[in-house]
Motif scaffolding. Structure first.
Motif, PDB file in Angstrom:
ATOM      1  N   ASP A 339       0.871  -1.176   0.000  1.00 42.45           N
ATOM      2  CA  ASP A 339       0.000   0.000   0.000  1.00 42.45           C
ATOM      3  C   ASP A 339       0.909   1.228   0.000  1.00 42.45           C
ATOM      4  O   ASP A 339       1.137   1.861   1.027  1.00 42.45           O
ATOM      5  CB  ASP A 339      -0.908  -0.019   1.223  1.00 42.45           C
ATOM      6  CG  ASP A 339      -1.840   1.180   1.292  1.00 42.45           C
ATOM      7  OD1 ASP A 339      -1.953   1.908   0.281  1.00 42.45           O
ATOM      8  OD2 ASP A 339      -2.432   1.398   2.365  1.00 42.45           O
ATOM      9  N   TYR A 340       1.415   1.580  -1.187  1.00 44.82           N
ATOM     10  CA  TYR A 340       2.438   2.632  -1.276  1.00 44.82           C
ATOM     11  C   TYR A 340       1.881   4.005  -0.937  1.00 44.82           C
ATOM     12  O   TYR A 340       2.617   4.892  -0.463  1.00 44.82           O
ATOM     13  CB  TYR A 340       3.069   2.635  -2.674  1.00 44.82           C
ATOM     14  CG  TYR A 340       2.257   3.327  -3.740  1.00 44.82           C
ATOM     15  CD1 TYR A 340       2.458   4.674  -4.034  1.00 44.82           C
ATOM     16  CD2 TYR A 340       1.275   2.647  -4.465  1.00 44.82           C
ATOM     17  CE1 TYR A 340       1.713   5.317  -5.009  1.00 44.82           C
ATOM     18  CE2 TYR A 340       0.528   3.270  -5.432  1.00 44.82           C
ATOM     19  CZ  TYR A 340       0.750   4.609  -5.708  1.00 44.82           C
ATOM     20  OH  TYR A 340       0.011   5.248  -6.667  1.00 44.82           O
ATOM     21  N   ASP A 341       0.567   4.232  -1.202  1.00 45.23           N
ATOM     22  CA  ASP A 341      -0.015   5.557  -0.959  1.00 45.23           C
ATOM     23  C   ASP A 341      -0.815   5.622   0.332  1.00 45.23           C
ATOM     24  O   ASP A 341      -1.467   6.620   0.616  1.00 45.23           O
ATOM     25  CB  ASP A 341      -0.888   5.974  -2.139  1.00 45.23           C
ATOM     26  CG  ASP A 341      -1.945   4.924  -2.480  1.00 45.23           C
ATOM     27  OD1 ASP A 341      -1.999   3.879  -1.790  1.00 45.23           O
ATOM     28  OD2 ASP A 341      -2.698   5.139  -3.440  1.00 45.23           O
ATOM     29  N   ASP A 347      -1.618  -2.169  -3.448  1.00 44.35           N
ATOM     30  CA  ASP A 347      -1.288  -1.913  -4.847  1.00 44.35           C
ATOM     31  C   ASP A 347      -0.272  -2.963  -5.327  1.00 44.35           C
ATOM     32  O   ASP A 347       0.368  -3.641  -4.520  1.00 44.35           O
ATOM     33  CB  ASP A 347      -0.720  -0.504  -4.984  1.00 44.35           C
ATOM     34  CG  ASP A 347      -1.577   0.527  -4.250  1.00 44.35           C
ATOM     35  OD1 ASP A 347      -2.747   0.715  -4.654  1.00 44.35           O
ATOM     36  OD2 ASP A 347      -1.101   1.094  -3.246  1.00 44.35           O
ATOM     37  N   TYR A 349       2.989  -3.892  -8.062  1.00 45.05           N
ATOM     38  CA  TYR A 349       4.031  -3.493  -9.010  1.00 45.05           C
ATOM     39  C   TYR A 349       4.439  -4.718  -9.812  1.00 45.05           C
ATOM     40  O   TYR A 349       4.721  -5.779  -9.247  1.00 45.05           O
ATOM     41  CB  TYR A 349       5.235  -2.920  -8.256  1.00 45.05           C
ATOM     42  CG  TYR A 349       6.304  -2.323  -9.142  1.00 45.05           C
ATOM     43  CD1 TYR A 349       6.158  -1.045  -9.653  1.00 45.05           C
ATOM     44  CD2 TYR A 349       7.466  -3.031  -9.444  1.00 45.05           C
ATOM     45  CE1 TYR A 349       7.145  -0.478 -10.463  1.00 45.05           C
ATOM     46  CE2 TYR A 349       8.456  -2.474 -10.238  1.00 45.05           C
ATOM     47  CZ  TYR A 349       8.292  -1.195 -10.749  1.00 45.05           C
ATOM     48  OH  TYR A 349       9.266  -0.647 -11.537  1.00 45.05           O
ATOM     49  N   ARG A 378      -2.337   0.941  -9.269  1.00 43.73           N
ATOM     50  CA  ARG A 378      -2.916   1.472  -8.040  1.00 43.73           C
ATOM     51  C   ARG A 378      -4.310   0.884  -7.846  1.00 43.73           C
ATOM     52  O   ARG A 378      -5.137   0.901  -8.756  1.00 43.73           O
ATOM     53  CB  ARG A 378      -2.992   2.999  -8.105  1.00 43.73           C
ATOM     54  CG  ARG A 378      -3.570   3.632  -6.855  1.00 43.73           C
ATOM     55  CD  ARG A 378      -3.391   5.142  -6.874  1.00 43.73           C
ATOM     56  NE  ARG A 378      -4.018   5.739  -5.710  1.00 43.73           N
ATOM     57  CZ  ARG A 378      -5.224   6.289  -5.704  1.00 43.73           C
ATOM     58  NH1 ARG A 378      -5.938   6.353  -6.828  1.00 43.73           N
ATOM     59  NH2 ARG A 378      -5.732   6.808  -4.596  1.00 43.73           N
ATOM     60  N   ASN A 379      -4.532   0.345  -6.673  1.00 44.32           N
ATOM     61  CA  ASN A 379      -5.802  -0.281  -6.336  1.00 44.32           C
ATOM     62  C   ASN A 379      -6.846   0.802  -6.031  1.00 44.32           C
ATOM     63  O   ASN A 379      -6.678   1.591  -5.101  1.00 44.32           O
ATOM     64  CB  ASN A 379      -5.606  -1.202  -5.125  1.00 44.32           C
ATOM     65  CG  ASN A 379      -6.785  -2.090  -4.847  1.00 44.32           C
ATOM     66  OD1 ASN A 379      -7.903  -1.824  -5.278  1.00 44.32           O
ATOM     67  ND2 ASN A 379      -6.544  -3.155  -4.087  1.00 44.32           N
ATOM     68  N   PHE A 385      -8.281  -1.158 -10.972  1.00 41.02           N
ATOM     69  CA  PHE A 385      -6.913  -0.658 -10.867  1.00 41.02           C
ATOM     70  C   PHE A 385      -6.671   0.387 -11.942  1.00 41.02           C
ATOM     71  O   PHE A 385      -7.314   0.375 -13.004  1.00 41.02           O
ATOM     72  CB  PHE A 385      -5.910  -1.806 -11.064  1.00 41.02           C
ATOM     73  CG  PHE A 385      -5.972  -2.859  -9.999  1.00 41.02           C
ATOM     74  CD1 PHE A 385      -5.115  -2.817  -8.908  1.00 41.02           C
ATOM     75  CD2 PHE A 385      -6.886  -3.899 -10.085  1.00 41.02           C
ATOM     76  CE1 PHE A 385      -5.172  -3.791  -7.932  1.00 41.02           C
ATOM     77  CE2 PHE A 385      -6.951  -4.887  -9.112  1.00 41.02           C
ATOM     78  CZ  PHE A 385      -6.086  -4.817  -8.031  1.00 41.02           C
ATOM     79  N   ALA A 388      -0.527   3.740 -12.503  1.00 41.30           N
ATOM     80  CA  ALA A 388      -0.005   4.941 -11.845  1.00 41.30           C
ATOM     81  C   ALA A 388       1.502   5.083 -12.032  1.00 41.30           C
ATOM     82  O   ALA A 388       2.141   5.857 -11.316  1.00 41.30           O
ATOM     83  CB  ALA A 388      -0.345   4.905 -10.357  1.00 41.30           C
ATOM     84  N   ALA A 392       3.206   8.403 -10.510  1.00 40.22           N
ATOM     85  CA  ALA A 392       3.955   8.154  -9.275  1.00 40.22           C
ATOM     86  C   ALA A 392       5.448   8.412  -9.440  1.00 40.22           C
ATOM     87  O   ALA A 392       6.203   8.281  -8.470  1.00 40.22           O
ATOM     88  CB  ALA A 392       3.732   6.709  -8.817  1.00 40.22           C
ATOM     89  N   GLY A 436       2.513  10.151  -2.746  1.00 41.35           N
ATOM     90  CA  GLY A 436       2.075   9.357  -3.890  1.00 41.35           C
ATOM     91  C   GLY A 436       3.061   9.325  -5.028  1.00 41.35           C
ATOM     92  O   GLY A 436       2.759   8.776  -6.091  1.00 41.35           O
TER      93      GLY A 436
END
Length: 567
Positions: A339-341, A347, A349, A378-379, A385, A388, A392, A436
């Motif tokens: 969950d990068y954001d 999310d 990669y 991005r979820n 999805f 991003a 990003a 983000g």
């Protein structure tokens, strides 16, 4: 020219080659006969080396073979009951590093002590020998001579049942005589270590616990991203999903006793979309319902997602991908989720490679930028999805030939950063700005690690509470040999760079926050003793011996032909 270049470099890193005089740029050089005399001489001396090296597996060196192999003025080290420079016991394993010893024995005394050493090994089970280094050592007479460093690994069982392993570099001084035959003038060693253990710590039980057909012998069932382990049905034991490129993907369910049964069809995964081409996967909760869903990477088609629809204790997966696979066509290799954001949704990669065969090769062996492009999905919730990658800030470096990625908060600022292991060039490290977006910082923090990156993990290996990075890279014996030569094409800097591509894995120690604000990494690979793993792929950090520190496991290997030249 580029195809010939890459074919050349790949060949020199895997087998012995010949080449022309050096020029300014190895990226445009071609090779012709005669430029690697060390390889030619070592090949000529091969039958002589085999007399000595073959005696390890045979259990002794005969007097006849010694006479045939050794020069009149031969001198060798004493290999039997060698004193240790350092000795310690770790988790029941005794390790003894060899002390340097003068090569003072004549041929007769050396053969006696060599055979005593081999006898003391007990029952030899496995012997591996690889030529790591060759140096020209011309004789005073003008005839050729070479010094070879043979990487030797021996696994044996002692009479009392313990296992004994010998690892060393056998240093051979080889000279050519007037008649054209080669003789061994000296035998020494470097970096020797004897290890003894009560027995193996691990045992292969695959055939006993997995259903018939799990290996599909002859079906090329290898997978880039590896198996996927998780308790998808929440019954308290770990289950297995196995992506397979050239065979149908399988779901193996743990029955609670450590045995598995094939429940692919029962769980709704006997699908056309999973019949071939799958090469990676993840169990993860994509919709925050507390159940593990399944994401599957398809080599050419992109990402498939399956919703876990547990109902009354019965789990079935349903395809939630939509009309087309996510991320689109490519040469996808692996998945990494986070969950990068920090919006509460996981999310994904995806690392992308490129088509590679006899007609398609990277534009450069050391700095390829013609990969197909990695993607960050991005979820958005409800199995939707969006791409991003650009928004990003992950476009710089996305064009590399990427194999693997790993998320972690390496700088301890509360958000997840991303390390990407790249083939044919430097790796990428993206620092999360907590808005983000990401910044590519691999060069600034010392994490580029030029090489053939195959895998990466984050782990605090030294216990200082800063996450370190361990990268799997290819290790090539032939590549190491030829990049030592002064006539290797290009400048000294070129030679050093290509040499880096042959040396193996890298451990980057996280030094913590620096005055400039970001952290820094230092290469401690050789200090830690974790470089050599052959053709390395995935890696894992775990405390296998329960001594409260992390150990490293590396998967290595490749298809091996009947001849070493086919490997």
């Amino acid at each position: 020219m580029q195809e010939k270049l890459v074919a050349l470099i790949l060949a020199t890193l895997l087998i012995a080659c010949a080449g022309e005089a050096p020029t300014a740029d190895p990226s445009t050089d071609t090779l012709a006969e005669g430029s690697w005399p060390t390889e030619a001489f070592s090949s000529e001396a091969g039958s002589t080396k085999k007399l000595l090296l073959g005696s390890i597996e045979a259990g002794g060196l005969s007097a006849e073979a010694a006479t045939q192999a050794f020069a009149d003025d031969f001198r060798g080290e004493d290999f039997h009951q060698r004193p240790a420079s350092a000795s310690r016991i770790e988790s029941g394993i005794h390790l003894a590093d060899w002390q340097e010893t003068e090569a003072s024995l004549d041929a007769t005394a050396f053969r006696e002590r060599w055979n005593d050493w081999l006898t003391a090994l007990g029952e030899v089970q496995t012997v591996e020998v690889h030529t790591w280094e060759i140096q020209l050592r011309p004789q005073a007479s003008g005839l050729p001579g070479i010094e070879t460093h043979e990487a030797v690994w021996i696994l044996a069982r002692l009479e009392d049942g313990r296992l004994r392993e010998e690892r060393l570099y056998l240093v051979l001084d080889l000279v050519k005589l007037e008649g054209g035959e080669w003789k061994i003038a000296g035998v020494g060693s470097e970096e020797g270590r004897t290890t003894t253990a009560p027995g193996p710590f691990f045992r292969d039980v695959s055939a006993q616990v997995l259903p018939a057909g799990y290996d599909q012998i002859g079906a090329q069932i290898y997978t880039d991203g590896g198996p996927v382990l998780a308790d998808f049905d929440a019954d308290g034991d770990v289950d297995l999903f196995l992506p397979r490129l050239h065979a149908p993907a399988r779901l193996y369910e743990n029955d609670g006793t450590g045995h598995f049964e094939d429940t692919t069809a029962a769980r709704g995964l006997e699908l056309n979309s999973l019949r071939q081409g799958t090469n990676s996967g993840l169990f993860l909760d994509l919709d925050r319902d507390g159940r593990l869903d399944l994401a599957v990477g398809n080599k050419q088609d992109g990402l498939l997602v399956f919703r876990n629809q547990a109902n009354g204790g019965t789990v079935r997966f349903s395809d939630a991908t939509g009309g087309e696979p996510l991320a689109g066509t490519g040469e996808w290799e692996s998945l990494a989720a986070a969950d990068y954001d920090r919006d509460g949704l996981v999310d994904i990669y995806l690392t992308n490679y490129n088509l590679i065969d006899i007609e398609h090769q990277p534009e450069s062996y050391v700095d390829a930028r013609d990969g197909l492009g990695n993607v960050l999905l991005r979820n958005l919730g409800d199995f939707r999805f969006e791409d991003a990658t650009a928004s990003a800030g992950l476009t710089p470096g996305a064009e590399r030939w990427s194999y693997a990625a790993a998320w972690a908060d390496y700088d301890r600022d509360g958000d997840l950063d991303l390390f990407v292991a790249n083939d044919y060039g430097p790796n990428s490290l993206y620092r999360n700005r907590d808005d983000g977006t990401f910044a590519q910082v691999a060069t600034e923090v010392g994490a580029e690690d030029y090489g053939n990156g195959m895998g990466v993990l984050w782990a605090d290996v030294d216990g200082d509470l800063w996450l370190d990075a361990y990268i799997s890279n290819m290790q090539s014996f032939a590549g190491n040999r030829i990049t030592l030569l002064e006539n290797f094409p290009g400048s000294a800097e070129d030679r050093a760079l290509y040499r880096r591509f042959s040396k193996g894995n890298t451990l980057l120690r996280n030094l913590g926050e620096q005055a400039e604000g970001d952290v820094a990494f230092e290469d401690i690979t050789d200090q830690a003793g974790v470089r050599g793993a052959f053709w390395a792929w995935g890696n894992l950090a775990l405390d296998y011996d329960a001594d409260a520190d992390l150990d490293l496991f590396v998967c290595g290997g490749f298809y091996t032909g009947a001849s070493a030249k086919d490997t």
